[in-house]
Design a protein around this motif. Structure first.
Motif, PDB file in Angstrom:
ATOM      1  N   THR A  18       0.844  -1.188   0.000  1.00  0.00           N
ATOM      2  CA  THR A  18       0.000   0.000   0.000  1.00  0.00           C
ATOM      3  C   THR A  18       0.883   1.243   0.000  1.00  0.00           C
ATOM      4  OG1 THR A  18      -1.806   1.132   1.160  1.00  0.00           O
ATOM      5  CG2 THR A  18      -0.168   0.024   2.525  1.00  0.00           C
ATOM      6  N   VAL A  19       0.316   2.335  -0.442  1.00  0.00           N
ATOM      7  CA  VAL A  19       0.957   3.640  -0.333  1.00  0.00           C
ATOM      8  C   VAL A  19       0.174   4.395   0.731  1.00  0.00           C
ATOM      9  CG1 VAL A  19       1.456   5.814  -1.499  1.00  0.00           C
ATOM     10  CG2 VAL A  19       1.682   3.649  -2.739  1.00  0.00           C
ATOM     11  N   THR A  20       0.857   4.884   1.757  1.00  0.00           N
ATOM     12  CA  THR A  20       0.196   5.616   2.832  1.00  0.00           C
ATOM     13  C   THR A  20       0.415   7.105   2.613  1.00  0.00           C
ATOM     14  OG1 THR A  20       0.520   3.769   4.342  1.00  0.00           O
ATOM     15  CG2 THR A  20       0.027   5.910   5.329  1.00  0.00           C
ATOM     16  N   ILE A  21      -0.678   7.854   2.644  1.00  0.00           N
ATOM     17  CA  ILE A  21      -0.652   9.288   2.375  1.00  0.00           C
ATOM     18  C   ILE A  21      -1.103  10.035   3.623  1.00  0.00           C
ATOM     19  CG2 ILE A  21      -1.591  11.125   0.935  1.00  0.00           C
ATOM     20  CD1 ILE A  21      -2.022   8.965  -1.245  1.00  0.00           C
ATOM     21  N   TYR A  32      -6.478   5.055  10.456  1.00  0.00           N
ATOM     22  CA  TYR A  32      -6.255   4.700   9.052  1.00  0.00           C
ATOM     23  C   TYR A  32      -7.555   4.435   8.299  1.00  0.00           C
ATOM     24  CZ  TYR A  32      -1.444   3.998  10.513  1.00  0.00           C
ATOM     25  OH  TYR A  32      -0.183   4.178  11.012  1.00  0.00           O
ATOM     26  N   ILE A  33      -7.578   4.891   7.039  1.00  0.00           N
ATOM     27  CA  ILE A  33      -8.667   4.604   6.109  1.00  0.00           C
ATOM     28  C   ILE A  33      -8.026   4.068   4.830  1.00  0.00           C
ATOM     29  CG2 ILE A  33     -10.565   5.551   4.757  1.00  0.00           C
ATOM     30  CD1 ILE A  33     -10.732   7.817   6.866  1.00  0.00           C
ATOM     31  N   ILE A  34      -8.581   3.001   4.295  1.00  0.00           N
ATOM     32  CA  ILE A  34      -8.080   2.397   3.055  1.00  0.00           C
ATOM     33  C   ILE A  34      -9.047   2.709   1.916  1.00  0.00           C
ATOM     34  CG2 ILE A  34      -7.729   0.188   1.858  1.00  0.00           C
ATOM     35  CD1 ILE A  34      -6.697  -0.929   4.508  1.00  0.00           C
ATOM     36  N   VAL A  35      -8.495   2.967   0.743  1.00  0.00           N
ATOM     37  CA  VAL A  35      -9.281   3.076  -0.477  1.00  0.00           C
ATOM     38  C   VAL A  35      -8.704   2.020  -1.420  1.00  0.00           C
ATOM     39  CG1 VAL A  35      -9.866   4.540  -2.429  1.00  0.00           C
ATOM     40  CG2 VAL A  35      -9.803   5.522  -0.138  1.00  0.00           C
ATOM     41  N   ALA A  36      -9.564   1.071  -1.816  1.00  0.00           N
ATOM     42  CA  ALA A  36      -9.089  -0.072  -2.602  1.00  0.00           C
ATOM     43  C   ALA A  36      -9.992  -0.324  -3.800  1.00  0.00           C
ATOM     44  CB  ALA A  36      -9.046  -1.319  -1.722  1.00  0.00           C
ATOM     45  N   SER A  79      -3.451  -8.719  -3.312  1.00  0.00           N
ATOM     46  CA  SER A  79      -2.255  -8.614  -4.147  1.00  0.00           C
ATOM     47  C   SER A  79      -2.289  -7.351  -5.003  1.00  0.00           C
ATOM     48  CB  SER A  79      -2.113  -9.848  -5.030  1.00  0.00           C
ATOM     49  OG  SER A  79      -3.144  -9.892  -5.990  1.00  0.00           O
ATOM     50  N   VAL A  80      -3.446  -6.692  -5.059  1.00  0.00           N
ATOM     51  CA  VAL A  80      -3.598  -5.437  -5.791  1.00  0.00           C
ATOM     52  C   VAL A  80      -3.330  -4.299  -4.807  1.00  0.00           C
ATOM     53  CG1 VAL A  80      -5.223  -4.003  -7.059  1.00  0.00           C
ATOM     54  CG2 VAL A  80      -5.288  -6.479  -7.334  1.00  0.00           C
ATOM     55  N   PRO A  81      -2.515  -3.315  -5.176  1.00  0.00           N
ATOM     56  CA  PRO A  81      -2.208  -2.234  -4.234  1.00  0.00           C
ATOM     57  C   PRO A  81      -3.435  -1.384  -3.902  1.00  0.00           C
ATOM     58  CG  PRO A  81      -1.357  -1.702  -6.394  1.00  0.00           C
ATOM     59  CD  PRO A  81      -1.853  -3.113  -6.463  1.00  0.00           C
ATOM     60  N   TRP A  82      -3.382  -0.759  -2.739  1.00  0.00           N
ATOM     61  CA  TRP A  82      -4.424   0.175  -2.351  1.00  0.00           C
ATOM     62  C   TRP A  82      -3.780   1.393  -1.731  1.00  0.00           C
ATOM     63  CZ3 TRP A  82      -4.500  -4.715   0.294  1.00  0.00           C
ATOM     64  CH2 TRP A  82      -4.005  -4.679   1.588  1.00  0.00           C
ATOM     65  N   MET A 138       7.313  14.457  -1.001  1.00  0.00           N
ATOM     66  CA  MET A 138       8.153  13.277  -0.777  1.00  0.00           C
ATOM     67  C   MET A 138       7.904  12.198  -1.826  1.00  0.00           C
ATOM     68  SD  MET A 138       9.848  13.933   1.946  1.00  0.00           S
ATOM     69  CE  MET A 138       9.832  14.864   3.443  1.00  0.00           C
ATOM     70  N   ALA A 139       6.696  12.185  -2.366  1.00  0.00           N
ATOM     71  CA  ALA A 139       6.311  11.204  -3.381  1.00  0.00           C
ATOM     72  C   ALA A 139       5.089  11.755  -4.098  1.00  0.00           C
ATOM     73  CB  ALA A 139       5.984   9.862  -2.733  1.00  0.00           C
ATOM     74  N   HIS A 140       4.778  11.171  -5.241  1.00  0.00           N
ATOM     75  CA  HIS A 140       3.525  11.530  -5.901  1.00  0.00           C
ATOM     76  C   HIS A 140       3.010  10.302  -6.641  1.00  0.00           C
ATOM     77  CE1 HIS A 140       6.248  12.285  -9.344  1.00  0.00           C
ATOM     78  NE2 HIS A 140       5.211  11.926 -10.064  1.00  0.00           N
ATOM     79  N   LEU A 141       1.728  10.322  -6.965  1.00  0.00           N
ATOM     80  CA  LEU A 141       1.091   9.230  -7.682  1.00  0.00           C
ATOM     81  C   LEU A 141       0.999   9.591  -9.161  1.00  0.00           C
ATOM     82  CD1 LEU A 141      -1.857   8.586  -5.201  1.00  0.00           C
ATOM     83  CD2 LEU A 141       0.280   7.286  -5.381  1.00  0.00           C
ATOM     84  N   ASP A 142       1.140   8.588 -10.026  1.00  0.00           N
ATOM     85  CA  ASP A 142       0.928   8.743 -11.463  1.00  0.00           C
ATOM     86  C   ASP A 142      -0.253   7.860 -11.846  1.00  0.00           C
ATOM     87  OD1 ASP A 142       3.135  10.390 -11.767  1.00  0.00           O
ATOM     88  OD2 ASP A 142       4.445   8.800 -12.505  1.00  0.00           O
ATOM     89  N   PHE A 143      -1.215   8.434 -12.556  1.00  0.00           N
ATOM     90  CA  PHE A 143      -2.361   7.685 -13.058  1.00  0.00           C
ATOM     91  C   PHE A 143      -2.274   7.684 -14.582  1.00  0.00           C
ATOM     92  CE2 PHE A 143      -3.931   9.516  -9.011  1.00  0.00           C
ATOM     93  CZ  PHE A 143      -4.099   8.319  -8.324  1.00  0.00           C
ATOM     94  N   HIS A 144      -2.206   6.493 -15.171  1.00  0.00           N
ATOM     95  CA  HIS A 144      -2.101   6.346 -16.618  1.00  0.00           C
ATOM     96  C   HIS A 144      -3.495   6.072 -17.171  1.00  0.00           C
ATOM     97  CE1 HIS A 144       2.323   6.277 -16.646  1.00  0.00           C
ATOM     98  NE2 HIS A 144       2.141   5.847 -15.411  1.00  0.00           N
ATOM     99  N   VAL A 145      -3.954   6.950 -18.069  1.00  0.00           N
ATOM    100  CA  VAL A 145      -5.324   6.873 -18.567  1.00  0.00           C
ATOM    101  C   VAL A 145      -5.340   7.009 -20.087  1.00  0.00           C
ATOM    102  CG1 VAL A 145      -6.264   7.818 -16.410  1.00  0.00           C
ATOM    103  CG2 VAL A 145      -5.729   9.364 -18.299  1.00  0.00           C
TER     104      VAL A 145
END
Length: 123
Positions: free
Chosen positions: A7-10, A37-41, A47-50, A74-81
């Motif tokens: 998981t990636v924690t934000i 903590y709250i998860i978005v999945a 096995s799939v990241p959340w 510190m990090a960023h997310l990339d969404f490929h669309v």
């Protein structure tokens, strides 16, 4: 050793609001783990990241673009669309902002409601 999940924690000042944003943006489910903590999945398959959201007292949003002496990203997310303009419009409707500084013509840099940058990239 076998990796079972990741998981990636934000961090944010309001994990409830930020997790709502990403659940709407991605069309994923939101699950409260506990008070911290709250998860978005996108799947119950571990096995799939959340994404995990952690509320941090005294949270300071990162500055984009970077400025010396200010909170760095510190990090960023990339969404490929497939359709960048459509996803950008969707992200704006969910509460994102378009960054005033764009790094390239091929993708868009956006900011989530907590100030974290994320990129919308070609698939």
């Amino acid at each position: 050793m076998e990796l079972k999940a990741w998981t990636v924690t934000i961090d944010s000042g309001d994990s409830e609001a930020l997790s709502d944003f990403y659940a709407a943006l991605l069309g994923w489910k939101k699950v409260r783990v506990n008070e911290e903590y709250i998860i978005v999945a996108g799947s119950e398959d571990r096995s799939v990241p959340w994404l995990t959201f952690q509320e941090v007292e005294g949270y300071t949003p990162p500055v984009w673009p970077l400025e010396r002496g200010r909170q760095q990203t510190m990090a960023h997310l990339d969404f490929h669309v497939e359709d960048i303009p459509a996803f950008v419009e969707h992200a704006l409707a969910c509460g994102a902002r378009l960054s005033p500084v764009q790094e390239a013509e091929e993708w868009r840099v956006m900011l989530d409601p907590a100030g974290h940058p994320f990129c919308v990239c070609p698939s």
